[in-house]
Write an enzyme that holds these catalytic residues in place. Structure first.
Site, PDB file in Angstrom:
ATOM      1  N   ILE A 470       0.610  -1.105   0.036  1.00  0.00           N
ATOM      2  CA  ILE A 470      -0.010   0.001   0.093  1.00  0.00           C
ATOM      3  C   ILE A 470       0.829   1.296   0.032  1.00  0.00           C
ATOM      4  CG2 ILE A 470      -2.026  -1.368   1.162  1.00  0.00           C
ATOM      5  CD1 ILE A 470      -1.292   0.045   3.720  1.00  0.00           C
ATOM      6  N   GLY A 471       2.100   0.983  -0.228  1.00  0.00           N
ATOM      7  CA  GLY A 471       3.132   2.179  -0.428  1.00  0.00           C
ATOM      8  C   GLY A 471       4.168   1.910   0.522  1.00  0.00           C
ATOM      9  N   THR A 472       4.137   1.107   1.562  1.00  0.00           N
ATOM     10  CA  THR A 472       4.807   0.804   2.575  1.00  0.00           C
ATOM     11  C   THR A 472       6.202   0.088   2.546  1.00  0.00           C
ATOM     12  OG1 THR A 472       3.295  -0.962   3.218  1.00  0.00           O
ATOM     13  CG2 THR A 472       3.119   1.289   4.304  1.00  0.00           C
ATOM     14  N   ALA A 514       3.504  -7.815   7.082  1.00  0.00           N
ATOM     15  CA  ALA A 514       4.540  -8.233   7.201  1.00  0.00           C
ATOM     16  C   ALA A 514       4.684  -9.605   8.159  1.00  0.00           C
ATOM     17  CB  ALA A 514       5.494  -7.452   7.821  1.00  0.00           C
ATOM     18  N   LEU A 662      12.136  -5.569   9.734  1.00  0.00           N
ATOM     19  CA  LEU A 662      12.718  -6.039   8.233  1.00  0.00           C
ATOM     20  C   LEU A 662      13.476  -5.349   7.536  1.00  0.00           C
ATOM     21  CD1 LEU A 662       9.250  -7.925   7.845  1.00  0.00           C
ATOM     22  CD2 LEU A 662      11.441  -8.953   8.911  1.00  0.00           C
ATOM     23  N   LYS A 665      15.129   1.085   6.679  1.00  0.00           N
ATOM     24  CA  LYS A 665      14.847   2.282   5.941  1.00  0.00           C
ATOM     25  C   LYS A 665      13.406   2.525   5.754  1.00  0.00           C
ATOM     26  CE  LYS A 665      17.167   4.363   2.178  1.00  0.00           C
ATOM     27  NZ  LYS A 665      17.895   4.305   0.936  1.00  0.00           N
ATOM     28  N   LYS A 733       6.480  -7.603  14.096  1.00  0.00           N
ATOM     29  CA  LYS A 733       5.068  -7.477  14.746  1.00  0.00           C
ATOM     30  C   LYS A 733       4.220  -6.604  14.011  1.00  0.00           C
ATOM     31  CE  LYS A 733       6.121  -7.705  19.972  1.00  0.00           C
ATOM     32  NZ  LYS A 733       6.309  -7.217  21.043  1.00  0.00           N
ATOM     33  N   GLU A 737       0.812   0.800  11.951  1.00  0.00           N
ATOM     34  CA  GLU A 737      -0.200   1.604  12.547  1.00  0.00           C
ATOM     35  C   GLU A 737       0.337   2.148  13.773  1.00  0.00           C
ATOM     36  OE1 GLU A 737      -4.434   0.180  11.193  1.00  0.00           O
ATOM     37  OE2 GLU A 737      -3.068  -0.955  10.991  1.00  0.00           O
TER      38      GLU A 737
HETATM   39 MO1  MOS Z   1      -5.498  -0.238   8.488  1.00  0.00          MO
HETATM   40  S1  MOS Z   1      -6.868   1.469   9.001  1.00  0.00           S
HETATM   41  O1  MOS Z   1      -6.482  -1.714   9.231  1.00  0.00           O
HETATM   42  O2  MOS Z   1      -5.639  -0.036   6.857  1.00  0.00           O
END
Ligand code: MOS
Length: 770
Positions: A470-472, A514, A662, A665, A733, A737
């Site tokens: 999602i961009g992460t 992850a 993991l 950066k 973990k 969020e």
């Molecule tokens: Mo997150 S708010 O569970 O995409």
């Protein structure tokens, strides 16, 4: 950790660049709306301009006559859809099936035309008249209408809306107490990439390029809506320009795009306009949170009550679960957490950037700060005096917890000791300076996932699972996990995701990817590596023939004897000699007995502690049942202009224990993103509704404020080393969020320290500070 340092193949954890970085900066990364599609036509939604009532008439004639128009679909002529058997929030309202209107911006039609401009123009010609009723909104004035959500905190999670341990009234008896109400506003996700769908039918087969955090979920909803088998639906989401929860469930426009494509017999593209993203893809519900804390004069908590009220739509029960972290954050014998809903003429709210913890931590961590001042205790000292050595809600030990260390390290790096505890005592010229701290936590979720790993005769590996980036940085960390496990350099490994044709992974929500996809990728890579090693060891023509599996290892794609590195051969040589083009495995990973069944622990904790409970607790510990959470602390400094009431965050620091990191950066970037959200939530974000019309008045990025670079100060991120052998095979973990949790409270606490003014209502705008 020593083991990792001794491993020449160590790739996991390294701060390598994003493997998809080149594609992204060169425009080679194609997002859903950019997928080249032959013969594609364009759909534009028509939406209601009232929030409550009924469509009296809808005139589509002018639109139908406009040039390029292929179809105008409304509830009068839409094909009948089956009600999805699986109905996540947002899906209970039948789509273009009925004239009833329940919120402003509800879809009332769709226009399909050859070009986007033709569709937009034709959509502007559709005229609806309504029998309008006054919408109900304004949650704060209607608290008497609050109801207990019958499905609990989230449909299917088994998590009850209310939980209790001990007796709060007794805990408050004679205690030093505070009782306050905190509020958070409606917030919108506002990902840069708008929601978009390209729907393509070939006979009864539907392919959808979709902006989604959950390809499997979209497939399930579309299959049931159109009455086809899931195998006939393919959903693809290769790149996502942010989701933040709003792309976690399904929204009606996806079904509408597929409906339109079927009708015009051509591929249809539908992209939400920015204002439509406010009405048509969820929001964070506003909350009103009443918190009561009781403590001994020495600062030991004796009672916590946290009652949350939030709103939901007229047709779905979505709860913003603000009380979740209050159940487990502090050691306290008497705790009561409740959630209530009020119906409003709004679209269904949804998961938003740490649903529950982000909004709840503002209230809880502000209240803890208020109690610290009342007790004249340092706020970190108060937190340490109530440190939960085990999860008192679930009644299990933690799998790992480094919160104390994050307070200590964070305070040291921040310079907390320089803080004069007296409010309004620190200045820099005319600015009032304030320091604030708050705790962070988020559950370390882990769900079943599977992955495919393939090694090709030319030396490349391909690893696939239906997870999401999602961009992460999912592409990057999965590549690292696969490369290290296979004993290959990163550039020999290709990783694929975001397609229902791949082995399934859970949706990218709740900081799950992850841990879940990562454990599946590691398992598949390990299985493939073993398979390749066995092929060599069993082959009489291999220099490794006859050795045991523990006598060999792999580096850079070469298997060799541990005690004689010159004795060996490459994976490529093994396949070439055996005449194999490729070797393929599919494997999965899933939680085991270390995780209690969802919901079960909460039931136990609703009872006050008894001898019998303590017996159960001892047995569970022996059986290895744990509670899994990340923890951390946020520290910030604000500068407040005493005349204007403007608040600037001068610096912010986050310190976390999140299991295995993991990729240092991308992980640091994620925490930066989380803290930016937190600053945004504290000082800027708020969607305003006109209560007469039920219309969001600032549904655009000009008036819905999110930070720009000038709003964001230096950010520091630290990870405490944490080895967690229980959380999941990969040991991570999940960090999607936790970076936002507690930031708004840390800023509110700093504003109090700077000014002596306690702001209990987000966002902290200048009118509330002066
Ligand atoms: Mo997150 S708010 O569970 O995409």
């Amino acid at each position: 950790m020593n083991q990792a340092q001794n491993n020449n193949n160590q790739i996991i954890g390294k701060p390598i660049d994003r493997v998809d970085g080149y594609l992204k900066v060169t425009g080679g990364a194609r997002y859903s709306a950019e997928i080249p599609t032959q013969n594609v036509v364009h759909a534009v939604l028509c939406q209601s301009t009232i929030a409550r009532g009924r469509i009296r008439s809808i005139d589509t004639q002018a639109a139908e006559r406009a040039s390029g128009v292929l179809a105008v679909i409304t509830h009068l002529n839409a094909p009948r859809l089956a009600q999805p058997t699986w109905r996540p929030a947002g899906q209970s309202l039948p789509i273009l099936q009925k004239p009833e209107i329940y919120y402003y911006g509800q879809n009332i039609g769709v226009v399909v035309a050859t070009t986007l401009e033709q569709a937009e123009y034709a959509a502007s010609l559709v005229r609806a008249t309504y029998d309008e009723q006054r919408p109900v909104g304004m949650m704060a004035q209607r608290l008497n209408e609050a109801f207990l959500p019958p499905m609990g905190l989230s449909a299917g999670s088994g998590n009850p809306a209310d939980s209790r341990r001990g007796d709060v009234a007794r805990g408050l008896d004679g205690a030093v107490s505070i009782e306050q109400t905190y509020t958070t506003p409606i917030e919108h996700h506002n990902a840069m990439e708008p929601h978009a769908t390209i729907a393509i039918w070939e006979g009864d087969n539907l392919t959808v390029y979709e902006t989604t955090q959950n390809v499997s979920g979209v497939r399930e909803v579309l299959a049931s809506a159109f009455g086809i088998r899931q195998e006939n639906v393919r959903v693809v989401s290769r790149f996502l320009g942010g989701g933040f929860g709003s792309k976690g469930l399904n929204w009606p426009h996806t079904t509408i795009a597929a409906m339109a494509a079927r009708q015009v017999k051509r591929p249809v593209k539908l992209v939400l306009e920015r204002p439509q993203m406010f009405t048509s893809a969820g929001h964070r519900a506003p909350t009103l949170q009443q918190i009561t804390l009781g403590a001994t004069p020495a600062g030991k908590l004796t009672a916590i009550r946290h009652a949350t009220t939030s709103h939901t739509s007229m047709f779905d029960d979505f709860v913003e679960p603000s009380g979740l972290m209050t159940r487990m954050m502090y050691s306290c014998p008497n705790v009561e957490v409740s959630h209530r809903l009020i119906r409003a003429n709004v679209g269904t709210p949804t998961f938003t950037r740490a649903p529950g913890e982000a909004s709840g931590s503002f209230a809880l961590e502000s209240a803890i700060d208020e109690l610290a001042y009342k007790l004249k205790l340092d706020p970190i000292e108060l937190r340490n005096r109530n440190y939960a050595e085990r999860d008192e809600h679930e009644n299990h030990p933690w799998s790992s917890k480094s919160l104390r260390e994050t307070y200590r390290l964070g305070a040291e790096r921040f310079g907390w000791a320089q803080r004069n505890p007296v409010p309004r005592s620190m200045r820099d010229g005319r600015y009032l300076i304030g320091y604030g701290v708050a705790s962070a936590t988020y559950p370390a979720n882990y769900r079943a996932a599977s992955a495919r790993a393939v090694f090709f005769a030319d030396g490349r590996a391909l690893v696939q699972t239906g997870t999401h980036d999602i961009g992460t940085g999912t592409y990057t960390i999965m590549t690292q996990i696969a490369a290290e496990t296979l004993g290959l350099p990163v550039d020999r490994v290709q990783f694929d995701l975001g397609d229902t044709r791949l082995p399934p992974s859970p949706g990218a929500g709740g900081s799950t990817s992850a841990a879940s996809a990562g454990s599946a990728v590691q398992t598949a890579a390990r299985t493939l590596r073993s398979r390749l090693i066995e092929m060599a060891l069993r082959d009489e023509n291999s220099p490794l023939y006859g050795l045991g599996t523990s006598a060999v290892t792999v580096e850079s794609g070469r298997i060799f004897a541990r005690d004689n590195p010159s004795r060996g051969e490459t994976y490529v040589q093994v396949l070439a000699r055996l005449g194999e083009k490729m070797v393929e495995v599919v494997a999965s990973a899933q939680p085991g007995r270390e995780r209690a069944a969802p919901g079960a622990p909460a039931t136990a904790s609703q009872r006050p502690g008894t001898e019998q409970d303590r017996g159960t607790q001892a047995k569970e510990s022996q059986g290895g049942v744990y509670s899994f959470h990340s923890f951390g602390a946020h520290f910030c400094e604000v500068r407040v202009d005493p005349d204007l009431g403007t608040v600037r965050v001068a610096r912010i620091l986050g310190c976390y224990g999140v299991g295995r990191v993991l990729n240092l950066k991308t992980a640091t970037s994620q925490m930066h993103g989380g803290m930016v959200w937190g600053i945004s939530m504290a000082l800027q974000e708020e969607t305003h509704m006109d209560s007469r019309s039920g219309h969001y008045v600032n549904a655009n990025l000009g008036e819905y404020h999110v930070p720009v670079n000038a709003d964001i100060p230096a950010i520091e991120t630290y990870f405490v080393e944490e080895n967690d052998p229980y959380v999941n095979p990969i040991g991570a973990k999940g960090i999607g969020e936790i970076g936002v949790v507690g930031v708004a409270a840390a800023i509110a606490n700093a504003v109090y320290h700077a000014t002596g003014k306690r702001v209990r209502s987000l966002p902290i705008t200048l009118d509330k500070v002066i």
